[in-house]
Design a protein around this motif. Structure first.
Motif, PDB file in Angstrom:
ATOM      1  N   GLY A  85      43.810  35.731  55.852  1.00  0.00           N
ATOM      2  CA  GLY A  85      45.000  35.840  55.017  1.00  0.00           C
ATOM      3  C   GLY A  85      44.533  35.271  53.519  1.00  0.00           C
ATOM      4  N   SER A  86      43.020  35.350  52.879  1.00  0.00           N
ATOM      5  CA  SER A  86      42.549  35.046  51.981  1.00  0.00           C
ATOM      6  C   SER A  86      42.924  36.077  50.460  1.00  0.00           C
ATOM      7  N   SER A  87      42.696  35.194  49.494  1.00  0.00           N
ATOM      8  CA  SER A  87      42.831  36.473  48.659  1.00  0.00           C
ATOM      9  C   SER A  87      41.799  36.944  48.150  1.00  0.00           C
ATOM     10  N   ILE A  88      41.378  37.113  47.191  1.00  0.00           N
ATOM     11  CA  ILE A  88      39.931  37.651  47.022  1.00  0.00           C
ATOM     12  C   ILE A  88      39.739  37.937  45.726  1.00  0.00           C
ATOM     13  N   ILE A  89      38.496  37.763  44.927  1.00  0.00           N
ATOM     14  CA  ILE A  89      38.601  37.810  43.682  1.00  0.00           C
ATOM     15  C   ILE A  89      38.034  39.359  43.909  1.00  0.00           C
ATOM     16  N   PHE A  90      37.613  40.519  43.713  1.00  0.00           N
ATOM     17  CA  PHE A  90      36.109  41.425  43.523  1.00  0.00           C
ATOM     18  C   PHE A  90      35.308  41.968  42.889  1.00  0.00           C
ATOM     19  N   ILE A  91      34.315  41.375  42.086  1.00  0.00           N
ATOM     20  CA  ILE A  91      34.028  41.849  40.977  1.00  0.00           C
ATOM     21  C   ILE A  91      33.330  43.380  41.171  1.00  0.00           C
ATOM     22  N   THR A  92      33.322  43.975  40.163  1.00  0.00           N
ATOM     23  CA  THR A  92      32.109  45.276  40.745  1.00  0.00           C
ATOM     24  C   THR A  92      32.275  46.364  39.747  1.00  0.00           C
ATOM     25  N   HIS A  93      30.962  47.428  39.299  1.00  0.00           N
ATOM     26  CA  HIS A  93      30.777  47.975  38.342  1.00  0.00           C
ATOM     27  C   HIS A  93      31.739  49.776  38.811  1.00  0.00           C
ATOM     28  N   ASP A  94      31.993  49.201  40.209  1.00  0.00           N
ATOM     29  CA  ASP A  94      31.689  50.468  40.909  1.00  0.00           C
ATOM     30  C   ASP A  94      32.997  50.723  41.068  1.00  0.00           C
ATOM     31  N   LEU A  95      34.164  52.086  40.225  1.00  0.00           N
ATOM     32  CA  LEU A  95      35.341  52.414  40.861  1.00  0.00           C
ATOM     33  C   LEU A  95      36.029  52.559  42.256  1.00  0.00           C
ATOM     34  N   GLY A  96      34.792  53.061  42.212  1.00  0.00           N
ATOM     35  CA  GLY A  96      34.591  54.168  44.220  1.00  0.00           C
ATOM     36  C   GLY A  96      34.913  52.739  44.814  1.00  0.00           C
ATOM     37  N   VAL A  97      34.409  51.880  44.862  1.00  0.00           N
ATOM     38  CA  VAL A  97      34.468  50.960  45.944  1.00  0.00           C
ATOM     39  C   VAL A  97      36.323  49.911  45.594  1.00  0.00           C
ATOM     40  N   ALA A 140      31.148  30.936  53.000  1.00  0.00           N
ATOM     41  CA  ALA A 140      32.052  31.349  51.708  1.00  0.00           C
ATOM     42  C   ALA A 140      33.253  31.243  53.095  1.00  0.00           C
ATOM     43  N   LEU A 141      33.295  31.203  54.019  1.00  0.00           N
ATOM     44  CA  LEU A 141      34.260  31.227  55.015  1.00  0.00           C
ATOM     45  C   LEU A 141      33.897  29.886  55.966  1.00  0.00           C
ATOM     46  N   THR A 142      33.345  29.137  55.920  1.00  0.00           N
ATOM     47  CA  THR A 142      33.347  27.703  56.312  1.00  0.00           C
ATOM     48  C   THR A 142      34.407  27.512  56.737  1.00  0.00           C
ATOM     49  N   CYS A 143      35.362  26.629  55.519  1.00  0.00           N
ATOM     50  CA  CYS A 143      36.415  26.173  55.585  1.00  0.00           C
ATOM     51  C   CYS A 143      37.681  26.547  55.344  1.00  0.00           C
ATOM     52  N   ASN A 144      37.743  28.461  55.608  1.00  0.00           N
ATOM     53  CA  ASN A 144      38.370  29.338  55.763  1.00  0.00           C
ATOM     54  C   ASN A 144      39.275  29.210  54.203  1.00  0.00           C
ATOM     55  N   PRO A 145      38.768  29.514  52.914  1.00  0.00           N
ATOM     56  CA  PRO A 145      38.953  29.028  51.642  1.00  0.00           C
ATOM     57  C   PRO A 145      40.805  30.178  51.717  1.00  0.00           C
ATOM     58  N   THR A 146      41.282  29.725  50.638  1.00  0.00           N
ATOM     59  CA  THR A 146      42.291  30.686  50.352  1.00  0.00           C
ATOM     60  C   THR A 146      41.893  31.196  48.780  1.00  0.00           C
ATOM     61  N   LEU A 147      41.462  30.643  48.570  1.00  0.00           N
ATOM     62  CA  LEU A 147      40.547  31.791  47.049  1.00  0.00           C
ATOM     63  C   LEU A 147      39.595  32.062  47.730  1.00  0.00           C
ATOM     64  N   LEU A 148      39.292  33.733  47.957  1.00  0.00           N
ATOM     65  CA  LEU A 148      37.983  34.233  47.775  1.00  0.00           C
ATOM     66  C   LEU A 148      37.200  34.671  46.577  1.00  0.00           C
ATOM     67  N   VAL A 149      36.402  34.284  45.852  1.00  0.00           N
ATOM     68  CA  VAL A 149      35.967  35.517  44.784  1.00  0.00           C
ATOM     69  C   VAL A 149      34.280  35.916  45.320  1.00  0.00           C
ATOM     70  N   VAL A 179      32.166  35.816  33.929  1.00  0.00           N
ATOM     71  CA  VAL A 179      32.128  34.691  33.354  1.00  0.00           C
ATOM     72  C   VAL A 179      33.548  33.897  33.738  1.00  0.00           C
ATOM     73  N   THR A 180      34.070  35.454  33.762  1.00  0.00           N
ATOM     74  CA  THR A 180      35.607  34.783  34.368  1.00  0.00           C
ATOM     75  C   THR A 180      35.755  34.130  35.627  1.00  0.00           C
ATOM     76  N   VAL A 181      34.899  34.325  36.521  1.00  0.00           N
ATOM     77  CA  VAL A 181      34.680  33.581  37.826  1.00  0.00           C
ATOM     78  C   VAL A 181      34.064  31.983  37.892  1.00  0.00           C
ATOM     79  N   LEU A 182      33.108  32.107  37.041  1.00  0.00           N
ATOM     80  CA  LEU A 182      32.506  30.867  37.305  1.00  0.00           C
ATOM     81  C   LEU A 182      33.012  29.799  36.303  1.00  0.00           C
ATOM     82  N   ALA A 183      33.599  30.141  35.512  1.00  0.00           N
ATOM     83  CA  ALA A 183      34.956  29.668  34.597  1.00  0.00           C
ATOM     84  C   ALA A 183      36.195  28.972  35.804  1.00  0.00           C
ATOM     85  N   VAL A 184      36.443  29.806  36.684  1.00  0.00           N
ATOM     86  CA  VAL A 184      37.470  30.028  37.470  1.00  0.00           C
ATOM     87  C   VAL A 184      36.865  28.801  38.644  1.00  0.00           C
TER      88      VAL A 184
END
Length: 319
Positions: free
Chosen positions: A203-215, A166-175, A47-52
């Motif tokens: 050079g994109s910034s990435i927000i990566f969501i997971t439940h796996d701390l190993g990742v 998702a990479l079609t336009c070289n986004p600066t922020l990738l979720v 829900v955090t990234v959906l708001a973004v």
């Protein structure tokens, strides 16, 4: 600074009253940084990234606080303006590629359509760009793959196609919302390597969501741990794994199978289950499951304090 989120709170009107699913979330994402968000299901990650992304359009949703992308306020932005940003500058990789792709169109058509929406190019040029993108994300024989429908690709190939879109336009922020959850470990490792290589290349910034701390240990620069709609710990990856300060973070780490030493008879788990957002406790939401619980934990929600390594806990070990 690419993204600044301040005092973000999200509530929904329900038959049982207003339910707050996100409460006072604050974080930043720097240029070229990979921020990992980890937590159990229902902790507020998606829900955090959906708001973004401006994808919470439910009329019963109440969004408060501030989300600034390169200084531009996203909360309250008109959908027409948000659609211009979404895809061209901010893009999202969804958890399930089968539902993210339209089954009646080829993947080439869908990628080309995304390009045509945001770039002034001919359909032929968009088609060739789609082939190049499929090759970039590692899909074999991309000139043939563009003609395939989603059901004709494996899970890993579908996820690569979604990443290409998702990479079609070289986004600066990738979720990326748990993009490897439904994949086997071999394909998962390939997707993680792909994301890191794409980050380095574009050079994109990435927000990566997971439940796996190993990742997170493999991929992230900084990690944000969420529980019951709040951030309970936030730190540089190295600091978080070397010195976890919140009991919830420590419990998540303890549930990972050890790589060396004696083999445990049984994997450790976190007792109980996450609280219902309809009846959150007055104090710390993790207190009912916390092995270090004190009576004071039931009095008030602890603030997130500590500077670069912050934890929302009153225990001396968290300070």
């Amino acid at each position: 600074m690419i993204l600044q989120v301040r005092d973000l709170a999200i509530s929904f009107r329900t038959e049982r009253g207003i339910v707050r699913v996100l409460d006072g979330v604050n974080f930043d994402v720097d240029q070229g940084e990979l921020l990992g968000i980890v937590g159990e299901s229902g902790s507020g990650k998606t829900v955090t990234v959906l708001a973004v992304m401006g994808l919470i359009t439910d009329p019963n949703a109440i969004i408060e606080g501030s989300i600034k992308y390169k200084g531009l306020e996203l909360v309250g932005m008109k959908q027409r303006e948000m659609r211009h940003l979404r895809g061209s500058q901010i893009a999202m990789i969804f958890q399930d590629p089968m539902t993210a792709l339209t089954p009646v169109y080829t993947i080439g058509w869908q990628i080309a359509e995304q390009i045509l929406t945001h770039q002034k190019v001919s359909r032929k040029q968009a088609w060739f760009q789609a082939i190049d993108l499929l090759e970039e994300v590692g899909i074999p024989k991309p000139s043939e793959a563009v003609h395939r429908y989603p059901h004709q690709l494996s899970g890993g190939m579908r996820q690569r196609a979604v990443i290409a879109m998702a990479l079609t336009c070289n986004p600066t922020l990738l979720v990326a919302d748990e993009p490897t959850t439904a994949l086997d470990v071999t394909v998962q490792a390939q997707i993680l390597d792909l994301l890191r290589n794409l980050q380095n290349k574009h050079g994109s910034s990435i927000i990566f969501i997971t439940h796996d701390l190993g990742v997170m240990a493999e991929l992230a620069d900084r990690v944000m741990v969420m529980y019951a709609g709040r951030i309970v710990e936030r730190a540089d990856k190295t600091a978080l794994f070397a010195d976890p300060r919140h009991p919830y973070t420590l419990a998540l780490l303890d549930s990972i199978p050890p790589l060396d030493g004696p083999r445990p008879d049984r994997l450790r788990s976190i007792a109980g289950s996450p609280p219902s957002l309809l009846i959150l406790p007055k104090g710390c939401a993790f207190a009912p499951r916390c092995p270090q619980r004190l009576s004071i934990c039931d009095d008030a929600k602890p603030p997130l304090i500590g500077g670069a390594h912050a934890a929302a806990c009153i225990l001396p070990s968290a300070q």
